[in-house]
Write a protein that holds these residues in place. Sequence first.
Motif, PDB file in Angstrom:
ATOM      1  N   VAL A  93       0.822  -1.218   0.000  1.00 46.51           N
ATOM      2  CA  VAL A  93       0.000   0.000   0.000  1.00 46.51           C
ATOM      3  C   VAL A  93       0.854   1.265   0.000  1.00 46.51           C
ATOM      4  CG1 VAL A  93      -1.729   1.306   1.306  1.00 46.51           C
ATOM      5  CG2 VAL A  93      -1.924  -1.181   1.121  1.00 46.51           C
ATOM      6  N   ILE A  94       1.876   1.303   0.826  1.00 49.04           N
ATOM      7  CA  ILE A  94       2.706   2.507   0.956  1.00 49.04           C
ATOM      8  C   ILE A  94       3.315   2.938  -0.378  1.00 49.04           C
ATOM      9  CG2 ILE A  94       4.772   3.484   2.055  1.00 49.04           C
ATOM     10  CD1 ILE A  94       2.339   3.314   3.921  1.00 49.04           C
ATOM     11  N   PRO A  95       3.874   2.023  -1.196  1.00 50.10           N
ATOM     12  CA  PRO A  95       4.418   2.467  -2.489  1.00 50.10           C
ATOM     13  C   PRO A  95       3.363   3.091  -3.408  1.00 50.10           C
ATOM     14  CG  PRO A  95       5.273   0.308  -1.942  1.00 50.10           C
ATOM     15  CD  PRO A  95       4.207   0.614  -0.949  1.00 50.10           C
ATOM     16  N   VAL A  96       2.142   2.582  -3.355  1.00 48.63           N
ATOM     17  CA  VAL A  96       1.065   3.166  -4.168  1.00 48.63           C
ATOM     18  C   VAL A  96       0.722   4.558  -3.653  1.00 48.63           C
ATOM     19  CG1 VAL A  96      -1.349   2.919  -4.886  1.00 48.63           C
ATOM     20  CG2 VAL A  96       0.152   0.915  -4.864  1.00 48.63           C
ATOM     21  N   VAL A  97       0.678   4.713  -2.338  1.00 47.29           N
ATOM     22  CA  VAL A  97       0.414   6.035  -1.754  1.00 47.29           C
ATOM     23  C   VAL A  97       1.520   7.009  -2.143  1.00 47.29           C
ATOM     24  CG1 VAL A  97       0.226   7.311   0.428  1.00 47.29           C
ATOM     25  CG2 VAL A  97      -0.979   5.142   0.145  1.00 47.29           C
ATOM     26  N   ILE A  98       2.753   6.559  -2.098  1.00 44.07           N
ATOM     27  CA  ILE A  98       3.879   7.417  -2.492  1.00 44.07           C
ATOM     28  C   ILE A  98       3.724   7.850  -3.946  1.00 44.07           C
ATOM     29  CG2 ILE A  98       6.372   7.421  -2.956  1.00 44.07           C
ATOM     30  CD1 ILE A  98       6.653   5.680  -0.386  1.00 44.07           C
ATOM     31  N   ALA A  99       3.343   6.911  -4.817  1.00 42.42           N
ATOM     32  CA  ALA A  99       3.143   7.248  -6.231  1.00 42.42           C
ATOM     33  C   ALA A  99       2.021   8.273  -6.403  1.00 42.42           C
ATOM     34  CB  ALA A  99       2.826   5.987  -7.036  1.00 42.42           C
ATOM     35  N   LEU A 100       0.938   8.113  -5.660  1.00 45.83           N
ATOM     36  CA  LEU A 100      -0.180   9.058  -5.759  1.00 45.83           C
ATOM     37  C   LEU A 100       0.207  10.445  -5.251  1.00 45.83           C
ATOM     38  CD1 LEU A 100      -3.127   6.703  -4.720  1.00 45.83           C
ATOM     39  CD2 LEU A 100      -2.474   7.437  -7.033  1.00 45.83           C
ATOM     40  N   VAL A 101       0.999  10.496  -4.190  1.00 44.44           N
ATOM     41  CA  VAL A 101       1.491  11.786  -3.690  1.00 44.44           C
ATOM     42  C   VAL A 101       2.424  12.409  -4.736  1.00 44.44           C
ATOM     43  CG1 VAL A 101       2.957  12.881  -1.939  1.00 44.44           C
ATOM     44  CG2 VAL A 101       1.201  11.234  -1.254  1.00 44.44           C
ATOM     45  N   PHE A 102       3.284  11.598  -5.340  1.00 43.59           N
ATOM     46  CA  PHE A 102       4.178  12.069  -6.398  1.00 43.59           C
ATOM     47  C   PHE A 102       3.367  12.687  -7.542  1.00 43.59           C
ATOM     48  CE2 PHE A 102       6.217  11.311 -10.486  1.00 43.59           C
ATOM     49  CZ  PHE A 102       7.486  11.818 -10.295  1.00 43.59           C
ATOM     50  N   ILE A 103       2.311  12.000  -7.955  1.00 44.76           N
ATOM     51  CA  ILE A 103       1.457  12.493  -9.046  1.00 44.76           C
ATOM     52  C   ILE A 103       0.776  13.793  -8.646  1.00 44.76           C
ATOM     53  CG2 ILE A 103      -0.655  11.982 -10.351  1.00 44.76           C
ATOM     54  CD1 ILE A 103       0.317   8.984 -10.279  1.00 44.76           C
ATOM     55  N   ALA A 104       0.284  13.858  -7.406  1.00 45.77           N
ATOM     56  CA  ALA A 104      -0.388  15.077  -6.939  1.00 45.77           C
ATOM     57  C   ALA A 104       0.566  16.266  -6.916  1.00 45.77           C
ATOM     58  CB  ALA A 104      -0.978  14.842  -5.549  1.00 45.77           C
ATOM     59  N   VAL A 105       1.771  16.064  -6.401  1.00 45.76           N
ATOM     60  CA  VAL A 105       2.745  17.156  -6.343  1.00 45.76           C
ATOM     61  C   VAL A 105       3.157  17.578  -7.754  1.00 45.76           C
ATOM     62  CG1 VAL A 105       5.088  17.778  -5.609  1.00 45.76           C
ATOM     63  CG2 VAL A 105       3.568  16.582  -4.031  1.00 45.76           C
ATOM     64  N   ASN A 106       3.357  16.595  -8.632  1.00 45.36           N
ATOM     65  CA  ASN A 106       3.706  16.913 -10.018  1.00 45.36           C
ATOM     66  C   ASN A 106       2.591  17.652 -10.733  1.00 45.36           C
ATOM     67  OD1 ASN A 106       6.229  15.842 -11.632  1.00 45.36           O
ATOM     68  ND2 ASN A 106       5.957  14.576  -9.813  1.00 45.36           N
ATOM     69  N   SER A 107       1.372  17.397 -10.349  1.00 46.96           N
ATOM     70  CA  SER A 107       0.227  18.054 -10.973  1.00 46.96           C
ATOM     71  C   SER A 107       0.220  19.556 -10.714  1.00 46.96           C
ATOM     72  CB  SER A 107      -1.084  17.437 -10.468  1.00 46.96           C
ATOM     73  OG  SER A 107      -1.218  16.119 -10.963  1.00 46.96           O
ATOM     74  N   LEU A 108       0.951  19.987  -9.708  1.00 47.43           N
ATOM     75  CA  LEU A 108       1.031  21.418  -9.396  1.00 47.43           C
ATOM     76  C   LEU A 108       1.996  22.150 -10.331  1.00 47.43           C
ATOM     77  CD1 LEU A 108       1.139  21.133  -5.502  1.00 47.43           C
ATOM     78  CD2 LEU A 108      -0.833  21.714  -6.942  1.00 47.43           C
ATOM     79  N   ILE A 109       2.846  21.403 -11.015  1.00 48.63           N
ATOM     80  CA  ILE A 109       3.810  22.004 -11.946  1.00 48.63           C
ATOM     81  C   ILE A 109       3.108  22.227 -13.282  1.00 48.63           C
ATOM     82  CG2 ILE A 109       6.014  21.702 -13.137  1.00 48.63           C
ATOM     83  CD1 ILE A 109       6.781  19.722 -10.867  1.00 48.63           C
ATOM     84  N   PRO A 110       3.143  23.434 -13.811  1.00 47.81           N
ATOM     85  CA  PRO A 110       2.451  23.676 -15.092  1.00 47.81           C
ATOM     86  C   PRO A 110       3.189  23.032 -16.268  1.00 47.81           C
ATOM     87  CG  PRO A 110       3.619  25.649 -14.391  1.00 47.81           C
ATOM     88  CD  PRO A 110       3.771  24.648 -13.284  1.00 47.81           C
ATOM     89  N   GLU A 111       2.418  22.681 -17.284  1.00 49.30           N
ATOM     90  CA  GLU A 111       3.021  22.189 -18.529  1.00 49.30           C
ATOM     91  C   GLU A 111       3.624  23.372 -19.260  1.00 49.30           C
ATOM     92  OE1 GLU A 111       3.875  19.575 -19.910  1.00 49.30           O
ATOM     93  OE2 GLU A 111       2.732  17.984 -19.017  1.00 49.30           O
ATOM     94  N   PRO A 112       4.668  23.229 -20.040  1.00 50.56           N
ATOM     95  CA  PRO A 112       5.420  22.016 -20.363  1.00 50.56           C
ATOM     96  C   PRO A 112       6.514  21.704 -19.352  1.00 50.56           C
ATOM     97  CG  PRO A 112       6.298  23.802 -21.658  1.00 50.56           C
ATOM     98  CD  PRO A 112       5.168  24.372 -20.834  1.00 50.56           C
TER      99      PRO A 112
END
Length: 134
Positions: A5-24
């Motif tokens: 479970v913890i690795p999946v949570v880490i991945a989801l947190v990673f995705i959430a934090v990355n989502s704050l960075i604008p494209e490109p």
Amino acid sequence: MLRYVIPVVIALVFIAVNSLIPEPHRRTFNALLIAGAGGTYISGGSFGLGELAFSAVMLAVAYFGLRSWTFIGIGWLLHTAWDILHHRRGAPLIPSLHDSSFGCAICDPVIAIWCFTGGRSIFMKSKPKEQVRA
């Protein structure tokens, strides 16, 4: 159970934090992460010169990832395979944490799936609704 479970949570947190960075910038940042991920096992040297060869492959994938989320996803899957090989060999990413490569092998494919969908922000900006005039 937590080791899954913890690795999946880490991945989801990673995705959430990355989502704050604008494209490109988000894609560029993730391409740089792939380049760095290719070198994470070099100091252990478990696979000898294979470690350097893997780093070179990851660097090439990262270069193409500068323009393509698909290549970034491929990079995460390549790193997953490398994690599995190191876990099976007993040479984890973090030597003091025996399951670190195992956890990384669970975390990385979750990130890869997000990359294959275009690395879109999970924080959708809602469009203002048009007002209906009578």
